[in-house]
Write a protein that holds these residues in place. Structure first.
Motif, short mmCIF file in Angstrom:
data_model
loop_
_atom_site.label_atom_id
_atom_site.label_comp_id
_atom_site.label_asym_id
_atom_site.label_seq_id
_atom_site.Cartn_x
_atom_site.Cartn_y
_atom_site.Cartn_z
N ASP A 133 9.16 -18.00 40.01
CA ASP A 133 10.42 -18.96 40.84
C ASP A 133 10.51 -20.42 40.49
O ASP A 133 11.20 -20.86 40.20
CB ASP A 133 9.93 -18.73 42.21
CG ASP A 133 10.36 -17.46 42.79
OD1 ASP A 133 10.80 -16.63 42.22
OD2 ASP A 133 9.73 -17.12 44.09
N ALA A 134 9.07 -20.83 40.28
CA ALA A 134 9.02 -22.24 39.64
C ALA A 134 9.37 -22.49 38.38
O ALA A 134 10.24 -23.34 38.15
CB ALA A 134 7.42 -22.74 39.91
N LEU A 135 9.00 -21.62 37.53
CA LEU A 135 9.47 -21.65 36.19
C LEU A 135 11.22 -21.41 36.14
O LEU A 135 11.96 -22.15 35.30
CB LEU A 135 8.79 -20.57 35.21
CG LEU A 135 9.08 -20.59 33.73
CD1 LEU A 135 8.85 -22.01 33.15
CD2 LEU A 135 8.34 -19.47 33.07
N ALA A 136 11.66 -20.31 36.82
CA ALA A 136 13.10 -20.03 36.80
C ALA A 136 13.72 -21.55 37.38
O ALA A 136 14.83 -21.81 36.83
CB ALA A 136 13.37 -18.99 37.61
N ARG A 163 9.69 -21.91 27.22
CA ARG A 163 8.62 -21.65 28.36
C ARG A 163 9.06 -19.92 28.96
O ARG A 163 8.21 -19.61 29.66
CB ARG A 163 8.73 -22.59 29.73
CG ARG A 163 8.35 -24.01 29.13
CD ARG A 163 8.58 -25.12 30.29
NE ARG A 163 10.02 -25.18 30.46
CZ ARG A 163 10.54 -26.14 31.13
NH1 ARG A 163 10.08 -26.86 32.04
NH2 ARG A 163 11.84 -26.54 31.07
N LEU A 164 10.23 -19.57 28.90
CA LEU A 164 10.51 -18.37 29.00
C LEU A 164 10.17 -17.18 28.13
O LEU A 164 10.42 -16.30 28.44
CB LEU A 164 12.17 -18.20 29.47
CG LEU A 164 12.43 -19.20 30.63
CD1 LEU A 164 13.94 -19.31 30.54
CD2 LEU A 164 12.03 -18.81 32.00
N ALA A 203 3.10 -23.75 32.06
CA ALA A 203 4.35 -22.92 32.14
C ALA A 203 5.03 -22.70 33.29
O ALA A 203 6.32 -22.22 33.26
CB ALA A 203 3.81 -21.39 31.77
N GLY A 204 4.35 -22.96 34.68
CA GLY A 204 4.91 -22.94 35.72
C GLY A 204 5.49 -24.27 36.31
O GLY A 204 5.78 -24.25 37.47
N SER A 205 5.22 -25.33 35.81
CA SER A 205 5.50 -26.68 36.49
C SER A 205 6.80 -27.06 36.35
O SER A 205 7.65 -26.52 35.54
CB SER A 205 4.54 -27.64 35.39
OG SER A 205 4.86 -28.97 36.01
N GLY A 215 19.01 -14.75 29.94
CA GLY A 215 18.96 -15.86 30.23
C GLY A 215 17.37 -16.24 30.44
O GLY A 215 17.24 -17.43 30.10
N GLN A 216 16.79 -15.43 31.21
CA GLN A 216 15.29 -15.84 31.52
C GLN A 216 14.44 -15.04 30.95
O GLN A 216 13.05 -15.11 30.74
CB GLN A 216 15.20 -15.50 33.07
CG GLN A 216 15.79 -16.37 33.89
CD GLN A 216 15.55 -16.29 35.43
OE1 GLN A 216 15.17 -15.16 35.72
NE2 GLN A 216 15.72 -17.16 36.22
N HIS A 217 14.67 -13.94 29.84
CA HIS A 217 14.03 -13.24 29.04
C HIS A 217 14.23 -13.21 27.55
O HIS A 217 13.45 -12.47 26.66
CB HIS A 217 13.92 -11.80 29.61
CG HIS A 217 13.42 -11.85 30.98
ND1 HIS A 217 12.17 -11.74 31.28
CD2 HIS A 217 14.01 -11.73 32.36
CE1 HIS A 217 12.12 -11.42 32.55
NE2 HIS A 217 13.17 -11.63 32.86
N GLY A 218 15.25 -14.03 27.18
CA GLY A 218 15.64 -13.93 25.68
C GLY A 218 16.31 -12.76 25.13
O GLY A 218 16.91 -11.83 25.85
N THR A 219 16.30 -12.54 23.85
CA THR A 219 17.31 -11.52 23.16
C THR A 219 16.45 -10.34 22.53
O THR A 219 15.15 -10.61 22.24
CB THR A 219 18.10 -11.94 22.00
OG1 THR A 219 18.86 -11.30 21.54
CG2 THR A 219 16.93 -12.74 21.04
N ALA A 220 17.17 -9.10 22.79
CA ALA A 220 16.27 -7.97 22.29
C ALA A 220 16.25 -7.96 20.71
O ALA A 220 17.37 -8.15 19.90
CB ALA A 220 17.07 -6.83 22.55
#
Length: 456
Positions: free
Chosen positions: A312-315, A372-373, A331-333, A265-270
């Motif tokens: 952490d902020a982006l998550a 953003r991820l 990207a981190g806001s 969920g935080q990195h997308g798909t292979a």
């Protein structure tokens, strides 16, 4: 006259050195044939050994490279494009004439350890024996048992399409002399059993560095730059070392789920060459995938304080999306404001092709990844993003996972270039890519070339 005589002597010495060097290389290159055997009966192999071999073959992703589109499993014929030409994978079914049915276990082990086939021919390192050399004798025995119990298929691979002198196999002996460090793997006593198991698999059968490490002019992996990112089949294999550009830093747990499930969920798909890797790893023992994840995470190292803070902020921000029609300031806001400027051509294309899924607020795999991820957007190369937009994310057979339509037929090269620039500017805090037009054309041309090689 003295100069002429000296020049003649120097020329003669040079010729002797060349001839002597060629003779030495020829002597080094020679490997004896190993006598063929009658194909063993499949029933003669221990089922437990065959099962172990099946798991190891999945870790090595053997079926993907040794199966052509529409072809029989392990029968070879897949076109493997390289910067030097096209190499075609070989038939590794137990067919006695076109496969490895007459290969004794010793011949199979030599191919894995030294990159030499049963008849004594040197193999091209498109078959990554520079990694497979690390595999233990016991695991080679299991792999051999598994392959010898597959369905025999009579199929000959097309001839490799390589220029002279690369089409002369003795050249490979020189390559090995320079770049092959024979195994097997030796455990590192400075690390625990999990780390060593992960290192053995990642550096050996899984051959992660074959894609994720940059290569030199001779096509060998660059020493000292392990996992710093590379290129494979028109895709950019992202850095999985300390240079990772993932917006949210990877952890052992996120790596495990990505490798096991094919998405996170935080990195997308292979996608690209990584997709069949994840498919294969879904069928192997969980502890092996966890060991690989532990080793890769250790190679990556812990993110610095600033990267951890941004991640952490982006998550947190992406876990509580503000909904469609908004624009992240960075990207981190955690604060998302400012309406998307619809007068921007890139924004208009984005609104028509991407926003409905990627700003739905639904988590993966039921909604599009919060961009953003996206590592494809934050990466050093636009190659992966170009291919994903053009061809989408196909549905995984029999598994839950993200899907996405492709837009190759809907977007012109210029529109795609505009969209790429917009996505990079809106969803990452990294500098814009240069040469996007060239990158789009290169991706299209490589697809045409790959299709032509596949139809050979």
């Amino acid at each position: 006259m003295g100069l002429l005589k000296a020049g003649g002597i120097a020329l003669g010495v040079g010729l002797l050195l060349i001839v002597g060097g060629a003779a030495g290389l020829a002597a080094y290159a020679w490997r004896p044939a190993i006598d063929p055997v009658d194909p063993p009966a499949a029933a003669g192999f221990d089922p437990a050994l065959v099962q172990k071999g099946a798991e190891l073959a999945a870790i090595g992703n053997c079926g993907t490279c040794h199966t052509a589109p529409g072809g029989k499993p392990f029968a070879g014929g897949l076109a493997l494009p390289t910067p030097f030409g096209t190499v075609y994978s070989t038939n590794i079914t137990p067919d006695p004439e076109t496969g490895i049915g007459r290969w004794p276990e010793a011949a199979f082990g030599r191919a894995m350890r030294e990159g030499v086939d049963r008849t004594g021919r040197h193999l091209y390192p498109a078959f990554p024996y520079d990694h497979f050399t690390l595999v233990s004798d016991a695991d080679n025995r299991a792999l051999h048992a598994f392959l010898m119990t597959r369905q025999p298929v009579a199929a000959r691979a097309p001839a490799n399409d390589l220029p002279w002198p690369l089409n002369q196999r003795f050249v490979l002996a020189g390559w090995k002399l320079l770049f092959l460090q024979p195994g097997p793997y030796t455990p590192d006593p400075a690390h625990d059993a999990t780390w060593n198991r992960g290192a053995y698999l990642a550096e050996g059968l899984a051959h992660c560095g074959a894609c994720h490490t940059p290569r030199n002019l001779f096509g060998a992996e660059e020493t000292g730059r392990r996992f710093a990112g590379g290129d494979a089949e028109g895709w950019h294999a992202v850095p999985i070392g300390s240079g990772s550009t993932a917006p949210v830093p990877w952890t052992r747990e996120s790596l495990f789920h990505y490798l096991r499930d094919g998405w996170h969920g935080q990195h997308g798909t292979a996608q690209g060459p990584m997709a069949p890797v994840a498919d294969s790893l879904a069928a192997v023992p969980e502890e092996d995938v966890r060991a690989i994840a532990a080793y890769v995470a250790a190679v990556m190292g812990l993110p610095d304080a600033e990267a951890r803070k941004r991640g952490d902020a982006l998550a947190a921000a992406t876990a509580n999306p503000a909904g469609p029609g908004t624009r992240p300031q960075s990207a981190g806001s955690q604060t998302i404001a400012a309406a998307v400027p619809t007068e921007d051509p890139g924004a208009a294309i984005y609104a028509g092709t991407c926003a409905a899924c990627h700003e739905s607020g639904r988590p993966s795999p039921f909604g599009g990844l919060d961009l953003r991820l996206s590592s494809a957007i934050s990466g050093d190369s636009p190659a992966n993003l170009i291919r994903i937009i053009r061809h989408g994310v196909p549905a995984a057979s029999g598994a839950r996972g993200p899907i996405m339509p492709g837009f190759a037929a809907a977007l012109s090269d210029r529109q795609l270039e505009t969209l790429l620039g917009y996505l990079r500017g809106r969803f990452s805090d990294r500098p814009g890519w240069t040469g996007l037009g060239d990158a789009v054309r290169a991706a299209r041309d490589s697809e045409v070339a790959a299709a032509a090689a596949a139809s050979h």
